[in-house]
Design a protein around this motif. Structure first.
Motif, PDB file in Angstrom:
ATOM      1  N   PHE A 205       5.446  93.104  42.654  1.00 45.80           N
ATOM      2  CA  PHE A 205       6.781  93.694  42.698  1.00 45.80           C
ATOM      3  C   PHE A 205       7.679  92.977  41.698  1.00 45.80           C
ATOM      4  O   PHE A 205       7.861  91.759  41.786  1.00 45.80           O
ATOM      5  N   ARG A 206       8.199  93.734  40.737  1.00 43.94           N
ATOM      6  CA  ARG A 206       9.255  93.237  39.877  1.00 43.94           C
ATOM      7  C   ARG A 206      10.562  93.900  40.277  1.00 43.94           C
ATOM      8  O   ARG A 206      10.574  95.056  40.732  1.00 43.94           O
ATOM      9  N   LEU A 207      11.666  93.199  40.071  1.00 38.16           N
ATOM     10  CA  LEU A 207      12.972  93.746  40.418  1.00 38.16           C
ATOM     11  C   LEU A 207      13.235  95.053  39.686  1.00 38.16           C
ATOM     12  O   LEU A 207      13.929  95.939  40.204  1.00 38.16           O
ATOM     13  N   ALA A 208      12.675  95.206  38.497  1.00 36.44           N
ATOM     14  CA  ALA A 208      12.867  96.439  37.730  1.00 36.44           C
ATOM     15  C   ALA A 208      12.447  97.670  38.511  1.00 36.44           C
ATOM     16  O   ALA A 208      13.024  98.750  38.349  1.00 36.44           O
ATOM     17  N   ALA A 209      11.418  97.551  39.361  1.00 36.49           N
ATOM     18  CA  ALA A 209      10.959  98.700  40.145  1.00 36.49           C
ATOM     19  C   ALA A 209      12.031  99.182  41.111  1.00 36.49           C
ATOM     20  O   ALA A 209      12.152 100.388  41.369  1.00 36.49           O
ATOM     21  N   ALA A 210      12.806  98.267  41.662  1.00 37.42           N
ATOM     22  CA  ALA A 210      13.880  98.677  42.571  1.00 37.42           C
ATOM     23  C   ALA A 210      14.942  99.472  41.825  1.00 37.42           C
ATOM     24  O   ALA A 210      15.498 100.444  42.359  1.00 37.42           O
ATOM     25  N   TYR A 211      15.236  99.081  40.587  1.00 35.11           N
ATOM     26  CA  TYR A 211      16.214  99.822  39.786  1.00 35.11           C
ATOM     27  C   TYR A 211      15.724 101.233  39.482  1.00 35.11           C
ATOM     28  O   TYR A 211      16.489 102.209  39.598  1.00 35.11           O
ATOM     29  N   LEU A 212      14.461 101.372  39.085  1.00 39.00           N
ATOM     30  CA  LEU A 212      13.952 102.705  38.789  1.00 39.00           C
ATOM     31  C   LEU A 212      13.791 103.534  40.057  1.00 39.00           C
ATOM     32  O   LEU A 212      13.987 104.761  40.035  1.00 39.00           O
ATOM     33  N   SER A 213      13.431 102.900  41.169  1.00 35.79           N
ATOM     34  CA  SER A 213      13.352 103.615  42.444  1.00 35.79           C
ATOM     35  C   SER A 213      14.718 104.174  42.820  1.00 35.79           C
ATOM     36  O   SER A 213      14.838 105.337  43.244  1.00 35.79           O
ATOM     37  N   ALA A 214      15.753 103.346  42.688  1.00 33.67           N
ATOM     38  CA  ALA A 214      17.112 103.800  42.997  1.00 33.67           C
ATOM     39  C   ALA A 214      17.525 104.934  42.069  1.00 33.67           C
ATOM     40  O   ALA A 214      18.109 105.936  42.507  1.00 33.67           O
ATOM     41  N   ALA A 215      17.205 104.800  40.771  1.00 31.53           N
ATOM     42  CA  ALA A 215      17.559 105.842  39.817  1.00 31.53           C
ATOM     43  C   ALA A 215      16.888 107.166  40.182  1.00 31.53           C
ATOM     44  O   ALA A 215      17.533 108.234  40.180  1.00 31.53           O
ATOM     45  N   GLU A 216      15.614 107.117  40.506  1.00 31.65           N
ATOM     46  CA  GLU A 216      14.886 108.331  40.864  1.00 31.65           C
ATOM     47  C   GLU A 216      15.467 108.964  42.122  1.00 31.65           C
ATOM     48  O   GLU A 216      15.683 110.194  42.165  1.00 31.65           O
ATOM     49  N   ALA A 217      15.726 108.164  43.125  1.00 31.38           N
ATOM     50  CA  ALA A 217      16.238 108.703  44.391  1.00 31.38           C
ATOM     51  C   ALA A 217      17.653 109.250  44.230  1.00 31.38           C
ATOM     52  O   ALA A 217      17.973 110.334  44.745  1.00 31.38           O
ATOM     53  N   TYR A 218      18.512 108.536  43.527  1.00 34.63           N
ATOM     54  CA  TYR A 218      19.878 109.023  43.305  1.00 34.63           C
ATOM     55  C   TYR A 218      19.874 110.357  42.563  1.00 34.63           C
ATOM     56  O   TYR A 218      20.656 111.269  42.877  1.00 34.63           O
ATOM     57  N   ASN A 219      19.006 110.494  41.588  1.00 31.83           N
ATOM     58  CA  ASN A 219      18.950 111.762  40.850  1.00 31.83           C
ATOM     59  C   ASN A 219      18.570 112.908  41.765  1.00 31.83           C
ATOM     60  O   ASN A 219      19.114 114.021  41.654  1.00 31.83           O
ATOM     61  N   GLU A 220      17.646 112.649  42.694  1.00 30.80           N
ATOM     62  CA  GLU A 220      17.191 113.727  43.580  1.00 30.80           C
ATOM     63  C   GLU A 220      18.254 114.159  44.577  1.00 30.80           C
ATOM     64  O   GLU A 220      18.218 115.297  45.061  1.00 30.80           O
ATOM     65  N   VAL A 221      19.202 113.287  44.898  1.00 30.52           N
ATOM     66  CA  VAL A 221      20.273 113.668  45.824  1.00 30.52           C
ATOM     67  C   VAL A 221      21.556 114.036  45.085  1.00 30.52           C
ATOM     68  O   VAL A 221      22.610 114.204  45.700  1.00 30.52           O
ATOM     69  N   GLY A 222      21.476 114.167  43.763  1.00 26.94           N
ATOM     70  CA  GLY A 222      22.614 114.634  42.984  1.00 26.94           C
ATOM     71  C   GLY A 222      23.644 113.588  42.634  1.00 26.94           C
ATOM     72  O   GLY A 222      24.741 113.941  42.172  1.00 26.94           O
ATOM     73  N   GLN A 223      23.318 112.314  42.813  1.00 31.48           N
ATOM     74  CA  GLN A 223      24.247 111.242  42.447  1.00 31.48           C
ATOM     75  C   GLN A 223      23.910 110.757  41.029  1.00 31.48           C
ATOM     76  O   GLN A 223      23.367 109.691  40.816  1.00 31.48           O
TER      77      GLN A 223
END
Length: 562
Positions: free
Chosen positions: A423-441
């Motif tokens: 686990f690198r911290l970068a994965a949390a950033y991309l996970s958040a980006a992917e999830a936010y995009n899917e909920v329209g944020q």
């Protein structure tokens, strides 16, 4: 606890190697003499703890031979399959995954439960230690439960619903445990992580580097929720109809709230890691050095959890010389995900072109590419001015592929081992980006995405269209996490429309050299992009098969299509 777990991890790996050993933790719990002896003192117990880490965290890493060391990349279309006698060859070109032979899970399904049992045995017996405080014992129990959650998170992604164990099993237990529904597995992972997180420390003293932290356990939870939110599982219509067993391979409905839960979990990782754990996204303004350090330097501040192994079999499987020696080269299917250093796309000629053009285009690639690959006739960018990494040190055979993988060895010199970043911290950033995009944020999605994209030395992403931004985020996953055991299962869980047409299946292309005879260490004259082979894809491969030997026992239900 005063001794160095890092040293004990090293000892346990030297003693145990990377294969399944007949050691005390594989003996029945009813053998009380053994467990009483092992857990009589904290010193002895620490070796059991170290063994639990070693067994749990090597999931997906090779153990059966160095020719199979990059099998996930071979069958995802990222790297060529090497030679016709490798595992990757048949899976990639003709048979796909099969229940009786060709597998992708490098551990093998059964070894998951060897690792899980080991962790439970430590958890169940740590109270026997007489010279360890109650608080320290509670932390050990939380560590072991988090390791169990990690193995289940990985099985969840690869197999769907699997048998759930809540303790170690002994000879008197009923071993006929059926697969649990997918939602029960997800709920168990989350519950185990939620129980462990409050007990685990945010940081360990330097002598204990490598042990489970709050942020690492949060990362396990966040990854499980991200994959649960993606289309493969987050549906009422599974990839193949499984009748009454559909709940083993999908969640039964499309639940938009899973994306929000995934975003929240990723934000929890970022907040804890950066506020309490001392973790950071390394960004000094030197993209090659920053990314190289984040992926290659042992115990760097971007890594939340790593497989720490410095001796024994692992260095023969994962060092760059064996990657090259067994023919694993970059395909142009995957090369197309990388940007040029100016953030634009690179183009590769489909007709014979002077080799000097190849050199010019390669030099124009973005820093992350240069940290991960070595091009023909160009000394490795990731080990500058080091003769050990010169083009003359490359494997001597001619071959047709774009470049050679050298990731995890930034400024490594003669070091053959590396610490695989789980686990690198970068994965949390991309996970958040992917999830936010899917909920329209969109604003939040772009902010999280650009933390990673800008660190790579590239101009900010400004796209606001949801579908286009989804493709950009998926591209970022490909580039940022090459060879970190994400991509193969990412493209399956996204259910990408091109999965059978240039990702896993369909034309797998590469750069061909010298009238297609293959690249050379020096004296190359021409090159062009062309199809190397046709990749195999069948919808059954969205999830892995259980080994036929397990199915024959009459308890497990095979995934559909196998």
């Amino acid at each position: 606890m005063k001794n160095n777990i890092y040293f004990l991890l090293l000892l346990s790996m030297i003693w145990g190697g990377v294969s399944c050993q007949d050691d005390f933790l594989q003996m029945p719990v009813s053998n009380t003499t053994t467990t009483d002896s092992v857990f009589s003192t904290s010193i002895k117990a620490q070796n059991a703890i170290a063994n639990a880490y070693q067994k749990a965290l090597n999931q997906g890493l090779p153990y059966q031979g160095n020719w199979n060391s990059l099998i996930q990349d071979n069958i995802s279309g990222a790297l060529t399959y090497g030679f016709s006698w490798t595992w990757g060859y048949g899976i990639a070109t003709s048979t796909g995954l099969t229940a009786s032979g060709n597998i992708e899970d490098m551990d093998g399904f059964g070894y998951n439960f060897t690792a899980i049992r080991q962790a439970y045995l430590v958890k169940e017996n740590i109270d026997k230690v007489t010279d360890m405080s109650a608080a320290d014992k509670a932390v050990v129990k939380a560590e072991m439960q988090a390791l169990v959650a990690y193995r289940y998170e990985q099985m969840f992604i690869m197999y769907g619903g699997v048998p759930i164990l809540s303790k170690s099993l002994n000879v008197t237990d009923d071993l006929s445990i059926p697969r649990a529904p997918l939602k029960e597995v997800l709920d168990s992972i989350i519950a185990w992580c939620d129980a462990a997180i409050p007990v685990l420390p945010s940081q360990w003293p330097a002598t204990w580097t490598g042990r489970m932290t709050k942020a690492a356990a949060q990362a396990i939870k966040a990854k499980a929720l991200l994959y649960a939110a993606r289309p493969l599982f987050n549906t009422g219509t599974p990839y193949l109809d499984f009748g009454a067993n559909n709940n083993l391979i999908c969640l039964g409905s499309t639940d938009a709230s899973l994306w929000q839960r995934a975003a929240t979990a990723a934000e929890d990782v970022i907040r804890e890691a950066e506020t309490n754990s001392g973790a950071v996204i390394i960004n000094t303004g030197n993209p090659l050095d920053d990314y190289g350090t984040a992926t290659s330097t042992p115990s760097n501040p971007e890594v939340l959890l790593a497989y720490k192994h410095q001796a024994g079999g692992m260095n023969t499987f994962y060092n760059m010389h064996n990657w090259q020696a067994y023919g694993n080269g970059l395909t142009s299917n995957y090369l197309r995900f990388y940007y040029k250093a100016d953030g634009t796309d690179q183009a590769w000629p489909s007709t014979s072109t002077a080799f000097s053009d190849y050199l010019t285009r390669m030099q124009a690639m973005e820093p992350r590419f240069k940290a991960c690959f070595q091009a023909w006739e160009i000394n490795a960018w990731n080990n500058p001015n080091d003769n050990n990494w010169s083009t003359q040190k490359l494997f001597q055979w001619q071959a047709n592929y774009c470049a050679f993988p050298v990731k995890f060895y930034y400024k490594a010199g003669t070091r053959s081992w590396f610490e695989f970043p789980i686990f690198r911290l970068a994965a949390a950033y991309l996970s958040a980006a992917e999830a936010y995009n899917e909920v329209g944020q969109t604003t939040e999605a772009l902010q999280r995405l650009n933390v990673i994209h800008l660190r790579a030395g590239l101009p900010a992403i400004t796209e606001t269209d949801k579908d286009k931004l989804r493709s950009i985020i998926q591209r970022e996953w490909a580039v940022e996490f090459f060879d970190e055991n994400y991509w193969l299962h990412d493209i399956k869980h996204w259910k990408r429309s091109d999965i059978g047409n240039g990702l896993i299946g369909g034309p797998i292309r590469a750069l061909h050299f010298n009238s297609k005879a293959g690249g050379k260490l020096s004296g190359n004259t021409d090159y062009e992009e062309a199809t190397l082979y046709q990749g195999f894809w069948a919808p059954r491969q969205y999830l892995n098969p259980f080994p036929q030997t397990e199915i024959n026992k009459g308890t497990l239900i095979q995934n559909p299509g196998y």
